[in-house]
Design a protein around this motif. Structure first.
Motif, PDB file in Angstrom:
ATOM      1  N   UNK A  71       1.488   5.274  -4.233  1.00  0.00           N
ATOM      2  CA  UNK A  71       2.390   6.027  -3.496  1.00  0.00           C
ATOM      3  C   UNK A  71       1.614   6.565  -2.310  1.00  0.00           C
ATOM      4  N   UNK A  72       2.603   6.431  -1.124  1.00  0.00           N
ATOM      5  CA  UNK A  72       2.077   7.093   0.062  1.00  0.00           C
ATOM      6  C   UNK A  72       3.226   7.542   0.756  1.00  0.00           C
ATOM      7  N   UNK A  73       3.260   8.836   1.140  1.00  0.00           N
ATOM      8  CA  UNK A  73       4.475   9.539   1.677  1.00  0.00           C
ATOM      9  C   UNK A  73       5.528   9.401   0.967  1.00  0.00           C
ATOM     10  N   UNK A  74       5.308   9.403  -0.494  1.00  0.00           N
ATOM     11  CA  UNK A  74       6.403   9.300  -1.630  1.00  0.00           C
ATOM     12  C   UNK A  74       7.084   8.165  -1.649  1.00  0.00           C
ATOM     13  N   UNK A  75       6.554   7.213  -0.931  1.00  0.00           N
ATOM     14  CA  UNK A  75       7.008   5.595  -1.207  1.00  0.00           C
ATOM     15  C   UNK A  75       6.022   4.664  -1.777  1.00  0.00           C
ATOM     16  N   UNK A  76       6.601   3.821  -2.850  1.00  0.00           N
ATOM     17  CA  UNK A  76       5.655   3.023  -3.526  1.00  0.00           C
ATOM     18  C   UNK A  76       5.400   1.849  -3.078  1.00  0.00           C
ATOM     19  N   UNK A  77       4.268   1.260  -2.826  1.00  0.00           N
ATOM     20  CA  UNK A  77       3.620   0.078  -2.161  1.00  0.00           C
ATOM     21  C   UNK A  77       2.650  -0.801  -3.225  1.00  0.00           C
ATOM     22  N   UNK A  78       3.395  -1.915  -3.526  1.00  0.00           N
ATOM     23  CA  UNK A  78       2.791  -2.801  -4.281  1.00  0.00           C
ATOM     24  C   UNK A  78       2.173  -4.075  -3.707  1.00  0.00           C
ATOM     25  N   UNK A  79       2.312  -4.248  -2.519  1.00  0.00           N
ATOM     26  CA  UNK A  79       1.854  -5.478  -1.873  1.00  0.00           C
ATOM     27  C   UNK A  79       0.987  -4.917  -0.628  1.00  0.00           C
ATOM     28  N   UNK A  80       0.058  -5.756  -0.129  1.00  0.00           N
ATOM     29  CA  UNK A  80      -0.888  -5.604   1.214  1.00  0.00           C
ATOM     30  C   UNK A  80       0.453  -5.668   2.223  1.00  0.00           C
ATOM     31  N   UNK A  81       1.036  -6.504   2.288  1.00  0.00           N
ATOM     32  CA  UNK A  81       2.089  -6.923   3.349  1.00  0.00           C
ATOM     33  C   UNK A  81       3.036  -5.582   3.593  1.00  0.00           C
ATOM     34  N   UNK A  82       3.485  -5.073   2.480  1.00  0.00           N
ATOM     35  CA  UNK A  82       4.363  -4.009   2.628  1.00  0.00           C
ATOM     36  C   UNK A  82       3.838  -2.894   2.982  1.00  0.00           C
ATOM     37  N   UNK A  83       2.453  -2.483   2.641  1.00  0.00           N
ATOM     38  CA  UNK A  83       1.640  -1.318   3.053  1.00  0.00           C
ATOM     39  C   UNK A  83       1.293  -1.649   4.535  1.00  0.00           C
ATOM     40  N   UNK A  84       0.838  -2.640   5.004  1.00  0.00           N
ATOM     41  CA  UNK A  84       0.549  -2.860   6.322  1.00  0.00           C
ATOM     42  C   UNK A  84       1.657  -2.772   7.158  1.00  0.00           C
ATOM     43  N   UNK A  85       2.934  -3.089   6.929  1.00  0.00           N
ATOM     44  CA  UNK A  85       4.104  -3.192   7.773  1.00  0.00           C
ATOM     45  C   UNK A  85       4.266  -1.666   7.703  1.00  0.00           C
ATOM     46  N   UNK A  86       4.303  -0.887   6.918  1.00  0.00           N
ATOM     47  CA  UNK A  86       4.540   0.473   6.845  1.00  0.00           C
ATOM     48  C   UNK A  86       3.680   1.307   7.649  1.00  0.00           C
ATOM     49  N   UNK A  87       2.129   0.989   7.562  1.00  0.00           N
ATOM     50  CA  UNK A  87       1.462   1.776   8.324  1.00  0.00           C
ATOM     51  C   UNK A  87       1.552   1.480   9.735  1.00  0.00           C
ATOM     52  N   UNK A  88       1.786   0.164  10.131  1.00  0.00           N
ATOM     53  CA  UNK A  88       2.041  -0.086  11.393  1.00  0.00           C
ATOM     54  C   UNK A  88       3.170   0.483  12.119  1.00  0.00           C
ATOM     55  N   UNK A  89       4.109   1.041  11.379  1.00  0.00           N
ATOM     56  CA  UNK A  89       5.303   1.687  11.941  1.00  0.00           C
ATOM     57  C   UNK A  89       4.948   3.320  12.055  1.00  0.00           C
ATOM     58  N   UNK A  90       3.990   4.072  11.776  1.00  0.00           N
ATOM     59  CA  UNK A  90       3.853   5.190  11.960  1.00  0.00           C
ATOM     60  C   UNK A  90       2.733   5.519  13.201  1.00  0.00           C
ATOM     61  N   UNK A  91       2.909   6.861  13.683  1.00  0.00           N
ATOM     62  CA  UNK A  91       1.937   7.160  14.707  1.00  0.00           C
ATOM     63  C   UNK A  91       0.445   6.926  14.179  1.00  0.00           C
ATOM     64  N   UNK A  92      -0.365   7.212  15.273  1.00  0.00           N
ATOM     65  CA  UNK A  92      -1.781   6.841  14.823  1.00  0.00           C
ATOM     66  C   UNK A  92      -2.342   8.056  13.890  1.00  0.00           C
ATOM     67  N   UNK A  93      -1.833   9.303  13.891  1.00  0.00           N
ATOM     68  CA  UNK A  93      -2.163  10.306  13.064  1.00  0.00           C
ATOM     69  C   UNK A  93      -1.527  10.307  11.725  1.00  0.00           C
ATOM     70  N   UNK A  94      -0.214   9.688  11.671  1.00  0.00           N
ATOM     71  CA  UNK A  94       0.460   9.761  10.285  1.00  0.00           C
ATOM     72  C   UNK A  94      -0.338   8.517   9.544  1.00  0.00           C
ATOM     73  N   UNK A  95      -0.721   7.446  10.433  1.00  0.00           N
ATOM     74  CA  UNK A  95      -0.999   6.201   9.745  1.00  0.00           C
ATOM     75  C   UNK A  95      -2.475   6.404   9.459  1.00  0.00           C
ATOM     76  N   UNK A  96      -3.330   7.470   9.763  1.00  0.00           N
ATOM     77  CA  UNK A  96      -4.480   7.644   9.165  1.00  0.00           C
ATOM     78  C   UNK A  96      -4.573   8.366   7.937  1.00  0.00           C
TER      79      UNK A  96
END
Length: 65
Positions: free
Chosen positions: A29-54
């Motif tokens: 869980x990150x930001x209240x959302x479940x992530x089960x795969x690398x691809x889903x997590x990476x896609x989510x992280x890339x959509x965030x601002x640098x501060x939120x991403x960190x």
């Protein structure tokens, strides 16, 4: 593979994410959302601002270890 070349995530970040999501059967869980795969997590992280991403990356890292 072009998917692995991302200027927003460093190589160590990509490697750690791949390691913690490899063969995962329970979501992280990150930001209240479940992530089960690398691809889903990476896609989510890339959509965030640098501060939120960190912050989200550190949350994933803590839960994955």
């Amino acid at each position: 593979m072009i998917d692995d070349v991302s200027p927003s995530l460093s190589r160590p970040q990509r490697r750690l994410l791949r390691r913690i999501y490899n063969g995962r059967t329970t979501p992280i869980m990150a930001d209240g959302k479940p992530f089960l795969t690398y691809k889903a997590a990476k896609q989510y992280l890339l959509g965030l601002t640098p501060e939120e991403r960190d912050a989200a990356y550190l949350e994933m890292k803590e839960q994955g270890q």
